[in-house]
Design an enzyme around this catalytic site. Structure first.
Site, PDB file in Angstrom:
ATOM      1  N   SER A   1       0.835  -1.196   0.000  1.00 28.26           N
ATOM      2  CA  SER A   1       0.000   0.000   0.000  1.00 28.26           C
ATOM      3  C   SER A   1       0.881   1.261   0.000  1.00 28.26           C
ATOM      4  O   SER A   1       1.688   1.444  -0.902  1.00 28.26           O
ATOM      5  CB  SER A   1      -0.964  -0.058   1.188  1.00 28.26           C
ATOM      6  OG  SER A   1      -1.963   0.924   1.104  1.00 28.26           O
TER       7      SER A   1
ATOM      8  N   ASP B   1      -9.236  -4.478  -5.737  1.00 34.00           N
ATOM      9  CA  ASP B   1      -8.628  -3.482  -4.847  1.00 34.00           C
ATOM     10  C   ASP B   1      -8.560  -2.154  -5.577  1.00 34.00           C
ATOM     11  O   ASP B   1      -7.934  -2.044  -6.646  1.00 34.00           O
ATOM     12  CB  ASP B   1      -7.238  -3.953  -4.432  1.00 34.00           C
ATOM     13  CG  ASP B   1      -6.564  -3.034  -3.434  1.00 34.00           C
ATOM     14  OD1 ASP B   1      -7.185  -2.030  -3.019  1.00 34.00           O
ATOM     15  OD2 ASP B   1      -5.410  -3.329  -3.054  1.00 34.00           O
TER      16      ASP B   1
ATOM     17  N   HIS C   1      -7.815  -5.440   0.119  1.00 34.04           N
ATOM     18  CA  HIS C   1      -6.611  -4.612   0.156  1.00 34.04           C
ATOM     19  C   HIS C   1      -5.589  -5.097   1.178  1.00 34.04           C
ATOM     20  O   HIS C   1      -4.398  -4.797   1.033  1.00 34.04           O
ATOM     21  CB  HIS C   1      -6.982  -3.161   0.460  1.00 34.04           C
ATOM     22  CG  HIS C   1      -5.811  -2.221   0.434  1.00 34.04           C
ATOM     23  ND1 HIS C   1      -5.066  -1.988  -0.699  1.00 34.04           N
ATOM     24  CD2 HIS C   1      -5.244  -1.467   1.424  1.00 34.04           C
ATOM     25  CE1 HIS C   1      -4.091  -1.125  -0.418  1.00 34.04           C
ATOM     26  NE2 HIS C   1      -4.178  -0.800   0.860  1.00 34.04           N
TER      27      HIS C   1
END
Length: 401
Positions: free
Chosen positions: A211, A277, A319
Site C-alpha cells: 500500500s 482493490d 486490500h
C-alpha cells in the site's frame, strides 16, 4: 535459488522481466513472492498500535527477535535474515506534537544459511502501509512535485507529493526521526553493500512494501539505483540488481518517473494487484505505474467473504496484505476460475487482522492480539496495569546486530 528451485535467483528477481512466469504463475516465483510479502507483514504484526502504551508507534520486539516473534523463524522456512536497522518516519505534521516518531520498516540481510538458499547475499528493505495520522494525510496529497533530492537538477520528473514528503521528512527534535526515512535507509544500504562487496560476495537488493509502503518502496528502489547505492564504493563496475516487489501499490509518479524507472539497467519491479482493490488504480489521472504486474482476484477464492457481504467490506478485505498472500498462494492464472492453495499457506492467516473468511471456515476474526491487551497482574497485590513496552534505541545509537 536453492531448496529445489528450478530457476536461478536472477530470473526470480526479474533479470528477464519475469518472461513466461506470470500467467500461469511459476511455482518458484509464487513462493518467492509469499516470502517477501511475509517480511512486510512482519512489520504490521510487530507494530505497537496500542495508543495507551508509551511504546505506541514503535516495534514491539528488538531487531534480533523480530522474525521469531512473528512466526517467521521456523524449521520449514529456509529464508533466514537478520535485521540490521529499524527506520522511522515522523508521526505528525508538526514537530510541536511529540513523540514524533513512528516505525515504518527495517533493513535486513540474509544470514549465511539464508544466503545459501537464496543463491546470494540479499539486502532487504521492507516498508509497511498506513498506520499514523501523517501517513493518512500523505496518502491524500496527490499533487505532482519535482523530486530534486533524488534526481538532482531534474525538475521535470515528478512524484506524488504526499509520498515524496513522507519519504524525506525529518524532525530534528526527535532522535528517531532527526534523519529522514530516506537517509536512514540509504545509509544502511550503503553500509551493507560495502560490507559484503568487500568479501567478494554476490549481492542483491530487494525492496518490498504494501500500500503506502509499496509506493515508498518504489521510490526507494529507484533512488538506490539513481544515486548509486547499489554500487560498492570504489567499484563502479559491480552494480548489483535492485528488485522491488510492491503489493497493492498506488501509482507513484508521472510519465517521466515511469521512463526513468524503465530505463534503469539494474532495476526491476513486479507489482502484485488484486482486481477488486481500488488502491492500485489511484490516483486516476496523470500518474503511471512502473514495472510488470501480477494480477490476482479475491473473487476466485472460495474462502473469502463474497462481494454480496458488502462492497466496502470486500474492498477492505481485498486490500489487506494477508489477502494478497492468500491469493498468490492459490491463483491458477488470471484467466482461470480455479483456485488451489495446495497446502502452501494456511487460511487462518487471512483472519489475522480482519473478519475476512467465510463463517464456515470456523476461524476467529482478528485473532492476532496481545494477551489481555498487554495488561499484566501484579503478583503482590493482584492489581492490573499495562506492561512496560519495548522501547528501541534510536537508529544511530543501535549497535546491536
Amino acid at each position: 535459488m536453492g531448496v529445489n528451485s528450478s530457476r536461478p535467483w536472477t530470473e526470480l528477481s526479474g533479470e528477464t522481466n519475469w518472461k513466461d512466469m506470470l500467467d500461469p504463475l511459476d511455482e518458484d516465483l509464487r513462493m518467492y513472492l509469499i516470502h517477501y510479502g511475509e517480511r512486510v507483514q512482519a512489520i504490521y504484526d510487530a507494530y505497537n498500535g496500542q495508543t495507551e502504551s508509551e511504546g505506541y508507534g514503535l516495534p514491539l520486539f528488538p531487531m534480533d527477535k523480530l522474525f521469531s516473534e512473528v512466526g517467521l523463524k521456523t524449521d520449514n522456512n529456509p529464508f533466514w535474515y537478520e535485521v540490521t536497522q529499524y527506520f522511522y518516519v515522523p508521526m505528525y505534521e508538526t514537530f510541536l506534537l511529540q513523540p514524533d516518531r513512528c516505525w515504518i520498516g527495517y533493513v535486513a540481510v540474509s544470514t549465511d544459511d539464508g544466503s545459501k538458499t537464496l543463491g546470494r547475499r540479499d539486502i532487504l528493505v521492507a516498508w509497511r502501509g498506513t498506520k499514523d495520522p501523517l501517513e493518512t494525510f500523505s496518502d491524500i496529497q496527490d499533487d505532482l512535485v519535482p523530486a530534486t533530492d533524488i534526481f538532482k537538477h531534474d525538475t521535470d520528473t515528478k512524484i506524488h507529493s504526499g509520498f515524496y514528503s513522507l519519504y524525506r521528512k525529518n524532525d530534528i527534535l526527535n532522535p528517531y526521526t532527526k534523519h529522514s526515512a530516506r537517509d536512514q535507509v540509504l545509509r544502511e544500504v550503503r553500509k551493507q553493500v560495502d560490507t559484503y562487496a568487500s568479501k567478494n560476495e554476490t549481492i542483491s537488493i530487494t525492496v518490498v512494501g504494501h500500500s503506502l509502503g509499496a509506493a515508498l518502496a518504489t521510490i526507494n528502489a529507484l533512488d538506490i539505483v539513481t544515486n548509486g547505492y547499489n554500487v560498492p564504493t570504489g567499484h563502479p563496475g559491480k552494480a548489483c540488481l535492485v528488485t522491488a516487489f510492491p503489493f497493492a501499490s498506488p501509482k507513484v509518479g508521472d510519465e517521466n518517473f515511469q521512463k526513468k524507472f524503465s530505463s534503469s539497467e539494474k532495476l526491476r519491479a513486479l507489482r502484485v494487484t488484486n482486481a477488486i482493490d481500488i488502491v492500485p488504480f489511484l490516483p486516476p489521472i496523470r500518474y503511471y505505474h512502473v514495472g510488470e504486474q501480477l494480477m490476482v482476484d479475491s473473487r476466485k477464492s472460495p474462502y473469502l467473504r463474497p462481494l454480496t457481504d458488502g462492497l466496502t467490506t470486500a474492498i477492505s478485505i481485498g486490500h489487506q496484505l494477508e489477502t494478497y498472500l492468500h491469493l498468490i498462494a492459490g491463483t491458477k492464472g488470471i484467466d482461470s476460475k480455479d483456485f488451489d492453495l495446495g497446502g502452501r499457506r494456511g487460511i487462518a492467516l487471512v483472519n489475522k487482522g480482519k473478519d475476512a473468511l467465510n463463517d464456515d471456515c470456523k476461524i476467529p476474526a482478528q485473532w492476532w492480539v496481545a494477551k489481555n491487551k498487554n495488561m499484566v497482574q501484579n503478583g503482590n497485590d493482584g492489581s492490573w496495569s499495562l506492561a512496560a513496552p519495548y522501547i528501541p534505541p534510536p537508529p544511530e545509537d543501535d549497535k546491536k546486530k
